[in-house]
Design a protein around this motif. Structure first.
Motif, PDB file in Angstrom:
ATOM      1  N   LYS A 123      -3.005 -37.531   7.867  1.00 44.51           N
ATOM      2  CA  LYS A 123      -2.900 -36.308   8.665  1.00 44.51           C
ATOM      3  C   LYS A 123      -4.168 -35.458   8.549  1.00 44.51           C
ATOM      4  O   LYS A 123      -4.727 -35.020   9.553  1.00 44.51           O
ATOM      5  N   SER A 124      -4.594 -35.237   7.294  1.00 44.88           N
ATOM      6  CA  SER A 124      -5.808 -34.430   7.114  1.00 44.88           C
ATOM      7  C   SER A 124      -7.007 -35.130   7.732  1.00 44.88           C
ATOM      8  O   SER A 124      -7.832 -34.506   8.406  1.00 44.88           O
ATOM      9  N   THR A 125      -7.083 -36.419   7.497  1.00 45.34           N
ATOM     10  CA  THR A 125      -8.182 -37.193   8.068  1.00 45.34           C
ATOM     11  C   THR A 125      -8.218 -37.010   9.582  1.00 45.34           C
ATOM     12  O   THR A 125      -9.270 -36.760  10.166  1.00 45.34           O
ATOM     13  N   PHE A 157      -4.789 -26.084  11.541  1.00 49.61           N
ATOM     14  CA  PHE A 157      -4.232 -25.664  10.247  1.00 49.61           C
ATOM     15  C   PHE A 157      -3.891 -26.912   9.452  1.00 49.61           C
ATOM     16  O   PHE A 157      -3.071 -27.712   9.886  1.00 49.61           O
ATOM     17  N   ASP A 158      -4.499 -27.068   8.289  1.00 48.63           N
ATOM     18  CA  ASP A 158      -4.144 -28.217   7.448  1.00 48.63           C
ATOM     19  C   ASP A 158      -3.259 -27.738   6.300  1.00 48.63           C
ATOM     20  O   ASP A 158      -3.753 -27.236   5.301  1.00 48.63           O
ATOM     21  N   GLU A 159      -1.972 -27.877   6.458  1.00 52.83           N
ATOM     22  CA  GLU A 159      -0.999 -27.403   5.457  1.00 52.83           C
ATOM     23  C   GLU A 159      -1.301 -25.995   4.974  1.00 52.83           C
ATOM     24  O   GLU A 159      -1.514 -25.773   3.783  1.00 52.83           O
ATOM     25  N   PRO A 160      -1.299 -25.027   5.871  1.00 48.59           N
ATOM     26  CA  PRO A 160      -1.750 -23.684   5.501  1.00 48.59           C
ATOM     27  C   PRO A 160      -0.793 -22.967   4.554  1.00 48.59           C
ATOM     28  O   PRO A 160      -1.158 -21.952   3.981  1.00 48.59           O
ATOM     29  N   PHE A 180      -7.441 -24.121   5.770  1.00 51.40           N
ATOM     30  CA  PHE A 180      -7.276 -25.177   4.782  1.00 51.40           C
ATOM     31  C   PHE A 180      -6.013 -24.966   3.954  1.00 51.40           C
ATOM     32  O   PHE A 180      -5.405 -23.897   3.953  1.00 51.40           O
ATOM     33  N   GLN A 181      -5.697 -26.025   3.219  1.00 51.92           N
ATOM     34  CA  GLN A 181      -4.504 -26.033   2.393  1.00 51.92           C
ATOM     35  C   GLN A 181      -4.500 -24.888   1.374  1.00 51.92           C
ATOM     36  O   GLN A 181      -3.522 -24.178   1.217  1.00 51.92           O
ATOM     37  N   LYS A 182      -5.649 -24.740   0.704  1.00 52.36           N
ATOM     38  CA  LYS A 182      -5.760 -23.635  -0.247  1.00 52.36           C
ATOM     39  C   LYS A 182      -6.562 -22.538   0.424  1.00 52.36           C
ATOM     40  O   LYS A 182      -7.624 -22.803   0.963  1.00 52.36           O
TER      41      LYS A 182
END
Ligand code: ATP
Ligand code: MG
Lengths: 293, 252
Positions: B44-46, B172-175, B92-94
């Protein structure tokens, strides 16, 4: 009851470590006491201001003015920093952010090796290469000079500045950089606006450490400065650094004589400069602030 | 019916020898929220990082296929990656605010893109922070360090920072994966509001979240997109058995 036993083992370990730590502090304390004990008596015959600002140093006449040496040390250190800081920062940015992996892996060990070379070897190199080059290119009777000292010190502190700056640049979180790139920043913008400001405390600490090394450097400097007890006014002038006087004259000074005390007073000056530099650098590292954009 | 903003065609990606995406095809609609779900490590992130070419920055990545945005393949040779990333914001995630003041964080984008005028800058910053529903919480302390904010506030600050660049698409990557339920709720609400103006793609581990915020959902498994469709349909009536197994929690 196991709990209690473990607690005891831990307490013993803690105490031992505490003892080691205290020993370190104690040694520092003893060094200070010793230097000051041998150095302070000179101020019975000359006041500290005259000692620091006096322009003449003639132990045979019992005249002790340290200004020529302080000036030479300041000049060679400043010269070294002027060369090594811009070069060192550029190198570290290049190595950390731009260079391909193979270049980094080639240069890094080379730089670490440079940092480990004994300073007398640098001095000999400077004597053969730098001093001669200055003689030829400026057409002066001797290349032994403030300039030669600055150049060799620059070379010597470059590895310190590069490796500490590179470490702190590499420690900048990847997330900051990605955040910047994701907003459409170029490499240059990301490096100048995010990476370098974030790494600044580390870079400054590296510079200060290099500065401390330059001020305290003895063997390389004594070979290339010419060791003339005169206030240098020109880059091509000869001079004598604080460390050089101590090294060259300690052998001939009778223990307990004013000359002997004066040389220790010079080492007090060195100690205080280096001590304040390292406090400043610790303070900067502890603060880890970023200057406001 | 809205238009297709992004069309992905036959996208493949390799990290060195390892293939991480395989023949992905997808159409992402303008002013809609598209969610990407799937187990950890499925790509997914890729995938989402292919949409703004963030994978360009990773050594050893090879990509084939096309990602067309407004009809133009962003992997064409003549594409200016910097200009592209300006059009496509990414979270990003973090939360990753820069270690500088709240104001400077939001002003960062406009400044690098050439807004010098102080008054204009201030307006953009304020609009960004308001747009991220953060204004009431920080308006009286714009000069304080962004790292002093809570995690949820930091993430909204990152959204504000992105809005200040005025992108068209936001990724949004796992925000919310580092946030508590209340902070998560605020971000979801925000995403819902943002889709009026932006095209949104969101990666999430949380299927309830996908169901709540998205209009379309894609299910990824081992680098392939198994199923794609309207969120409601995909959750209520999936075509593929793999999808059904995943959303009903019977996955592996
Ligand atoms: N930089 C990289 N180099 C090599 N392999 C990578 C890299 N990044 C990701 N991968 C691999 O590619 C695959 C897909 O990773 P990706 O991060 O896209 O998964 P994901 O679906 O986002 O997972 P998660 O839900 O855990 O975030 C994984 O097998 C991962 O190990
Ligand atoms: Mg991921």
């Amino acid at each position: 009851m196991i709990g209690k036993k473990q607690f005891n083992a831990e307490a013993i370990a803690k105490r031992t470590l505490f003892l080691f730590a205290i020993t370190g502090a104690l040694i520092l304390f003893l060094i200070v006491v010793f230097i000051f004990k041998e150095g302070l008596p000179i101020f019975n015959q000359i006041n500290p201001v005259d000692f620091m600002l006096g322009g003449e140093w003639s132990p045979s006449k019992d005249v002790y003015g340290a200004l020529p040496f302080i000036a030479a040390t300041i000049l060679i250190t400043a010269g070294a920093l002027m060369i090594a800081v811009p070069l060192g920062i550029s190198c570290s940015v290049f190595l950390a952010e731009i260079a391909p992996k193979w270049a980094r892996e080639l240069v890094r060990p080379a730089i670490e090796l440079l940092a480990g070379i004994p300073s007398i070897v640098y001095g000999l190199f400077a004597l053969v290469v730098i001093v001669n080059t200055i003689e030829v290119s400026f057409d002066v009777p001797t290349g032994e000079s403030i300039l030669a000292g600055s150049l060799i010190l620059a070379i010597m502190i470059l590895p310190i500045i590069i490796s500490i700056s590179q470490d702190s640049i590499e420690a900048v979180p990847r997330a900051y950089k990605e955040g910047s790139y994701a907003m459409g920043a170029t490499d240059t913008q990301t490096i100048t606006r995010i990476v370098i400001p974030t790494a600044t405390p580390g870079i400054v600490a590296g510079i200060i450490l290099g500065m401390g090394r330059a001020i305290g450097e003895t063997m390389a400097v004594v070979l290339v400065l010419g060791n003339v007890e005169k206030i240098p006014t020109n880059l091509l002038d000869q001079g004598e650094a604080l460390t050089s006087v101590i090294l060259l004259e300690m052998g001939e000074a009778a223990v307990g004589s004013p000359h002997y005390n004066a040389l220790f007073a010079l080492s007090m000056i060195l100690f205080m400069i280096v001590f304040s530099l390292s406090s400043i650098s610790n303070h900067i590292i502890a603060k880890r602030g970023l200057r406001p954009g | 019916m809205s238009m297709e903003k992004i069309i992905v065609r036959e996208l493949n990606l390799w990290y060195g020898e390892k293939q991480a995406l395989e023949d992905v095809n997808m159409q992402i609609r303008e002013n809609r929220v598209t969610a990407l779900i799937g187990p950890s490590g499925c790509g997914k992130s890729t995938f989402i990082r292919c949409l703004n070419r963030m994978n360009d920055r990773i050594e050893g990545v090879r990509i084939t296929g096309k990602v067309e945005i407004d009809g133009k393949n962003i992997y064409d040779k003549d594409v200016d990656v910097v200009a592209l990333r300006k059009r496509i914001g990414m979270l990003f995630q973090k939360p990753n605010p820069f270690p500088m003041s709240i104001y400077d964080n939001v002003a960062y984008g406009p400044r690098i893109h050439g807004t010098g005028d102080k008054k204009k800058l201030r307006e953009i910053v304020e609009d960004g922070i308001r747009g991220a529903a953060l204004w009431d919480e920080v308006s009286d302390r714009l000069e304080t360090n962004a790292l002093d904010l809570s995690g949820g506030q930091q993430q909204r600050l990152c959204i504000a920072r992105t809005l200040a660049v005025k992108p068209e698409i936001i990724l949004f990557d796992e925000p919310c994966s580092a946030l508590d339920p209340i902070a998560t709720g605020k971000i979801e609400e925000l995403i819902h509001d943002l889709k009026r103006e932006y095209t949104i793609v969101i990666v999430t581990h949380n299927m309830q979240q996908a169901a709540r915020v998205s209009d379309y959902t894609g299910y990824f498994l081992l680098g392939e997109m198994i199923e794609f469709g309207k969120t409601k349909k995909l959750f209520e009536n999936p075509h593929k058995k793999e999808t059904e197994d995943y959303i009903t929690g019977r996955f592996g």
